[in-house]
Design a protein around this motif. Structure first.
Motif, PDB file in Angstrom:
ATOM      1  N   GLU A   1     -10.836 -13.351   2.345  1.00 47.74           N
ATOM      2  CA  GLU A   1     -11.785 -14.359   1.904  1.00 47.74           C
ATOM      3  C   GLU A   1     -11.622 -14.593   0.400  1.00 47.74           C
ATOM      4  O   GLU A   1     -11.002 -13.778  -0.302  1.00 47.74           O
ATOM      5  N   PRO A   2     -12.168 -15.681  -0.146  1.00 49.58           N
ATOM      6  CA  PRO A   2     -12.045 -15.930  -1.585  1.00 49.58           C
ATOM      7  C   PRO A   2     -12.591 -14.765  -2.410  1.00 49.58           C
ATOM      8  O   PRO A   2     -13.618 -14.177  -2.063  1.00 49.58           O
ATOM      9  N   GLY A   3     -11.878 -14.429  -3.489  1.00 48.23           N
ATOM     10  CA  GLY A   3     -12.313 -13.355  -4.370  1.00 48.23           C
ATOM     11  C   GLY A   3     -11.225 -12.318  -4.587  1.00 48.23           C
ATOM     12  O   GLY A   3     -10.055 -12.528  -4.244  1.00 48.23           O
ATOM     13  N   ARG A   4     -11.610 -11.179  -5.173  1.00 47.37           N
ATOM     14  CA  ARG A   4     -10.681 -10.088  -5.458  1.00 47.37           C
ATOM     15  C   ARG A   4     -10.779  -9.030  -4.357  1.00 47.37           C
ATOM     16  O   ARG A   4     -11.866  -8.710  -3.878  1.00 47.37           O
ATOM     17  N   HIS A   5      -9.629  -8.491  -3.993  1.00 44.47           N
ATOM     18  CA  HIS A   5      -9.577  -7.518  -2.901  1.00 44.47           C
ATOM     19  C   HIS A   5      -8.669  -6.348  -3.295  1.00 44.47           C
ATOM     20  O   HIS A   5      -7.632  -6.536  -3.941  1.00 44.47           O
ATOM     21  N   ARG A   6      -9.068  -5.156  -2.870  1.00 43.06           N
ATOM     22  CA  ARG A   6      -8.268  -3.953  -3.093  1.00 43.06           C
ATOM     23  C   ARG A   6      -7.555  -3.592  -1.794  1.00 43.06           C
ATOM     24  O   ARG A   6      -8.194  -3.437  -0.749  1.00 43.06           O
ATOM     25  N   VAL A   7      -6.237  -3.493  -1.894  1.00 40.74           N
ATOM     26  CA  VAL A   7      -5.413  -3.162  -0.735  1.00 40.74           C
ATOM     27  C   VAL A   7      -4.800  -1.786  -0.940  1.00 40.74           C
ATOM     28  O   VAL A   7      -4.045  -1.583  -1.903  1.00 40.74           O
ATOM     29  N   PRO A   8      -5.109  -0.800  -0.098  1.00 42.94           N
ATOM     30  CA  PRO A   8      -4.513   0.533  -0.254  1.00 42.94           C
ATOM     31  C   PRO A   8      -2.997   0.486  -0.073  1.00 42.94           C
ATOM     32  O   PRO A   8      -2.481  -0.235   0.784  1.00 42.94           O
ATOM     33  N   LEU A   9      -2.298   1.245  -0.908  1.00 44.15           N
ATOM     34  CA  LEU A   9      -0.842   1.344  -0.811  1.00 44.15           C
ATOM     35  C   LEU A   9      -0.477   2.728  -0.301  1.00 44.15           C
ATOM     36  O   LEU A   9      -0.982   3.738  -0.799  1.00 44.15           O
ATOM     37  N   ASP A  10       0.399   2.742   0.660  1.00 39.32           N
ATOM     38  CA  ASP A  10       0.907   4.006   1.188  1.00 39.32           C
ATOM     39  C   ASP A  10       1.647   4.744   0.078  1.00 39.32           C
ATOM     40  O   ASP A  10       2.569   4.202  -0.537  1.00 39.32           O
ATOM     41  N   ARG A  11       1.244   5.981  -0.196  1.00 39.58           N
ATOM     42  CA  ARG A  11       1.869   6.750  -1.277  1.00 39.58           C
ATOM     43  C   ARG A  11       3.367   6.891  -1.075  1.00 39.58           C
ATOM     44  O   ARG A  11       4.150   6.878  -2.029  1.00 39.58           O
ATOM     45  N   GLU A  12       3.795   7.009   0.151  1.00 38.60           N
ATOM     46  CA  GLU A  12       5.222   7.146   0.423  1.00 38.60           C
ATOM     47  C   GLU A  12       5.961   5.854   0.091  1.00 38.60           C
ATOM     48  O   GLU A  12       7.113   5.878  -0.352  1.00 38.60           O
ATOM     49  N   ALA A  13       5.277   4.712   0.263  1.00 41.05           N
ATOM     50  CA  ALA A  13       5.917   3.416   0.040  1.00 41.05           C
ATOM     51  C   ALA A  13       6.103   3.110  -1.433  1.00 41.05           C
ATOM     52  O   ALA A  13       6.954   2.295  -1.793  1.00 41.05           O
ATOM     53  N   VAL A  14       5.308   3.738  -2.317  1.00 40.89           N
ATOM     54  CA  VAL A  14       5.355   3.373  -3.730  1.00 40.89           C
ATOM     55  C   VAL A  14       5.664   4.566  -4.635  1.00 40.89           C
ATOM     56  O   VAL A  14       5.402   4.523  -5.828  1.00 40.89           O
ATOM     57  N   LYS A  15       6.245   5.592  -4.092  1.00 40.96           N
ATOM     58  CA  LYS A  15       6.612   6.711  -4.952  1.00 40.96           C
ATOM     59  C   LYS A  15       7.872   6.342  -5.730  1.00 40.96           C
ATOM     60  O   LYS A  15       8.720   5.583  -5.265  1.00 40.96           O
ATOM     61  N   GLY A  16       8.007   6.894  -6.952  1.00 44.07           N
ATOM     62  CA  GLY A  16       9.134   6.540  -7.797  1.00 44.07           C
ATOM     63  C   GLY A  16       8.998   5.120  -8.322  1.00 44.07           C
ATOM     64  O   GLY A  16       7.897   4.580  -8.436  1.00 44.07           O
ATOM     65  N   GLU A  17      10.116   4.506  -8.659  1.00 45.57           N
ATOM     66  CA  GLU A  17      10.104   3.125  -9.152  1.00 45.57           C
ATOM     67  C   GLU A  17       9.888   2.184  -7.970  1.00 45.57           C
ATOM     68  O   GLU A  17      10.723   2.104  -7.072  1.00 45.57           O
ATOM     69  N   SER A  18       8.791   1.472  -7.977  1.00 39.85           N
ATOM     70  CA  SER A  18       8.451   0.641  -6.823  1.00 39.85           C
ATOM     71  C   SER A  18       7.785  -0.651  -7.273  1.00 39.85           C
ATOM     72  O   SER A  18       7.318  -0.772  -8.414  1.00 39.85           O
ATOM     73  N   PHE A  19       7.710  -1.598  -6.336  1.00 38.25           N
ATOM     74  CA  PHE A  19       7.233  -2.947  -6.642  1.00 38.25           C
ATOM     75  C   PHE A  19       6.484  -3.485  -5.428  1.00 38.25           C
ATOM     76  O   PHE A  19       6.759  -3.087  -4.288  1.00 38.25           O
ATOM     77  N   VAL A  20       5.536  -4.388  -5.672  1.00 38.75           N
ATOM     78  CA  VAL A  20       4.829  -5.020  -4.567  1.00 38.75           C
ATOM     79  C   VAL A  20       4.981  -6.532  -4.662  1.00 38.75           C
ATOM     80  O   VAL A  20       5.051  -7.097  -5.757  1.00 38.75           O
ATOM     81  N   VAL A  21       5.043  -7.147  -3.493  1.00 37.92           N
ATOM     82  CA  VAL A  21       5.117  -8.606  -3.372  1.00 37.92           C
ATOM     83  C   VAL A  21       3.949  -9.047  -2.506  1.00 37.92           C
ATOM     84  O   VAL A  21       3.768  -8.540  -1.397  1.00 37.92           O
ATOM     85  N   ALA A  22       3.138  -9.964  -3.020  1.00 41.02           N
ATOM     86  CA  ALA A  22       2.062 -10.574  -2.244  1.00 41.02           C
ATOM     87  C   ALA A  22       2.451 -12.015  -1.959  1.00 41.02           C
ATOM     88  O   ALA A  22       2.884 -12.735  -2.853  1.00 41.02           O
ATOM     89  N   ARG A  23       2.266 -12.427  -0.719  1.00 42.72           N
ATOM     90  CA  ARG A  23       2.707 -13.759  -0.301  1.00 42.72           C
ATOM     91  C   ARG A  23       1.627 -14.413   0.553  1.00 42.72           C
ATOM     92  O   ARG A  23       1.009 -13.761   1.391  1.00 42.72           O
ATOM     93  N   THR A  24       1.390 -15.682   0.294  1.00 42.41           N
ATOM     94  CA  THR A  24       0.496 -16.468   1.122  1.00 42.41           C
ATOM     95  C   THR A  24       1.023 -17.893   1.181  1.00 42.41           C
ATOM     96  O   THR A  24       2.061 -18.195   0.585  1.00 42.41           O
ATOM     97  N   THR A  25       0.300 -18.756   1.912  1.00 35.93           N
ATOM     98  CA  THR A  25       0.730 -20.143   2.024  1.00 35.93           C
ATOM     99  C   THR A  25       0.829 -20.778   0.642  1.00 35.93           C
ATOM    100  O   THR A  25      -0.146 -20.860  -0.076  1.00 35.93           O
ATOM    101  N   GLY A  26       2.026 -21.163   0.271  1.00 39.40           N
ATOM    102  CA  GLY A  26       2.205 -21.887  -0.981  1.00 39.40           C
ATOM    103  C   GLY A  26       2.461 -21.044  -2.201  1.00 39.40           C
ATOM    104  O   GLY A  26       2.548 -21.593  -3.304  1.00 39.40           O
ATOM    105  N   GLY A  27       2.616 -19.741  -2.078  1.00 37.60           N
ATOM    106  CA  GLY A  27       2.857 -18.978  -3.294  1.00 37.60           C
ATOM    107  C   GLY A  27       3.204 -17.527  -3.050  1.00 37.60           C
ATOM    108  O   GLY A  27       2.943 -16.972  -1.973  1.00 37.60           O
ATOM    109  N   VAL A  28       3.789 -16.922  -4.080  1.00 40.21           N
ATOM    110  CA  VAL A  28       4.174 -15.519  -4.016  1.00 40.21           C
ATOM    111  C   VAL A  28       4.056 -14.929  -5.414  1.00 40.21           C
ATOM    112  O   VAL A  28       4.323 -15.612  -6.414  1.00 40.21           O
ATOM    113  N   LEU A  29       3.610 -13.666  -5.501  1.00 43.00           N
ATOM    114  CA  LEU A  29       3.517 -12.953  -6.761  1.00 43.00           C
ATOM    115  C   LEU A  29       4.190 -11.599  -6.627  1.00 43.00           C
ATOM    116  O   LEU A  29       4.150 -10.973  -5.555  1.00 43.00           O
TER     117      LEU A  29
END
Length: 340
Positions: free
Chosen positions: A306-334
């Motif tokens: 929904e509109p607003g700010r949201h906290r999404v838990p990250l799996d510790r195994e997925a982001v250990k060491g040098e890691s990056f996240v990509v968020a994608r929705t209709t019309g954009g990516v960060l």
């Protein structure tokens, strides 16, 4: 037919392409969205990955025919006076599903009504209708002027969807260039842009640097673009991970007046923070290189926000060491590195 007047306008929009975690890809599409009462109409549809028929890659004659249809100068392509408002961004096949609506003239006014999700020749607004969406009544002069200007101007599309790639790892650059071309973005590889003619540099919308390119080299390339009078987007590659680099380039190409649903992304420790301006589906993917420099990918979230700010838990195994996240929705990516 009674309906309060709504304002009508048009705005450039894009469907960001990308290389997905499962190895598939989504094509980049530039199109024109409809603005109703100051808000992109697509933003009213929370879980829809689609583009309007007014896309930059359709032939000019087809583009003009689509506009003529919206002006009701041609017969509706679907039974019941229906027109496709948004369709599949990959193939535009009605079988994939489309948002359709009845468009009709009422005196000097234009009315859009009975929006529905349609997958065959006939729509069922009672079963698959977007209840509460419309009807919209547009003043004829405003409506016709917006669409006429679109045809006269050839569409408000970005002219530069090419990227210049510069780096030391030729194999990575070649894979990146191939991935970009697959999703509809042109890419060229060079080691030095200082001798490239200004007219060629003006064809690029972004320049992407590999991690091994020194800052003096980067400054020299950016200086060449500046002398050519090109305001090019600079992309500093985060890691030699092709899907991640594609996402960075798509983020860099999303400039200017294009409306955004996904407005911010931050990641630290075990949490990503995502902000959206309207209800939409968001996918969050984590990338990292393991100790053997192999790419590791993890889909950490895929759902409706929904509109607003949201906290999404990250799996510790997925982001250990040098890691990056990509968020994608209709019309954009960060894209963001994960802080510690």
């Amino acid at each position: 037919m009674s309906a309060a007047y709504a304002t009508f306008g048009l705005t450039p929009a894009m469907r960001a392409g990308g290389v997905l975690a499962d190895g598939g890809h989504e094509v980049h599409r530039d199109f024109v969205d409809f603005v109703v009462d100051g808000r992109p109409l697509l933003f009213r549809l929370s879980d829809l990955d689609a583009v309007s028929p007014l896309a930059s890659d359709v032939p000019p004659a087809v583009f003009t025919e689509q506009v003529r249809g919206l002006l009701r100068e041609t017969e509706p392509p679907l039974p019941g006076g229906r027109f496709v408002i948004y369709g599949c961004p990959e193939c535009a096949d009605l079988a994939c599903g489309a948002v359709t609506a009845v468009i009709e003239r009422d005196g000097e006014d234009y009315v859009w009504r009975d929006f529905a999700w349609q997958t065959g020749e006939h729509a069922d607004p009672g079963l698959n209708g977007y209840h509460g969406m419309g009807p919209f009544r547009f003043r004829g002069a405003e409506y016709r002027a917006a669409l006429a200007a679109l045809v006269a101007g050839g569409g408000p599309f970005p002219a530069r969807r090419r990227v210049l790639l510069i780096g030391a790892r030729v194999a990575v650059l070649a894979r990146l260039a191939a991935a970009l071309r697959t999703i509809g973005i042109g890419a060229d590889i060079t080691q030095d842009a200082t001798g490239v003619p200004a007219e060629e540099l003006r064809g690029y919308g972004a320049v992407a640097f590999g991690r091994a390119v020194s800052e003096p080299q980067r400054a020299g390339v950016m200086g060449a673009f500046e002398r050519a009078g090109v305001a090019v987007a600079r992309v500093d590659g985060l890691a030699p991970i092709v899907p991640l680099l594609v996402a960075q380039i798509e983020q860099a190409l999303h400039r200017g007046p294009l409306p955004r649903r996904l407005t911010s992304l931050a990641a630290a420790g075990g949490t990503a923070e995502v902000e959206v301006t309207s209800a939409c589906r968001v996918r969050v993917t984590a990338y990292r290189l393991d100790r053997l420099h192999r790419t590791r990918v993890r889909e950490v979230y895929d759902g409706l926000l929904e509109p607003g700010r949201h906290r999404v838990p990250l799996d510790r195994e997925a982001v250990k060491g040098e890691s990056f996240v990509v968020a994608r929705t209709t019309g954009g990516v960060l894209v963001r590195p994960v802080g510690r």
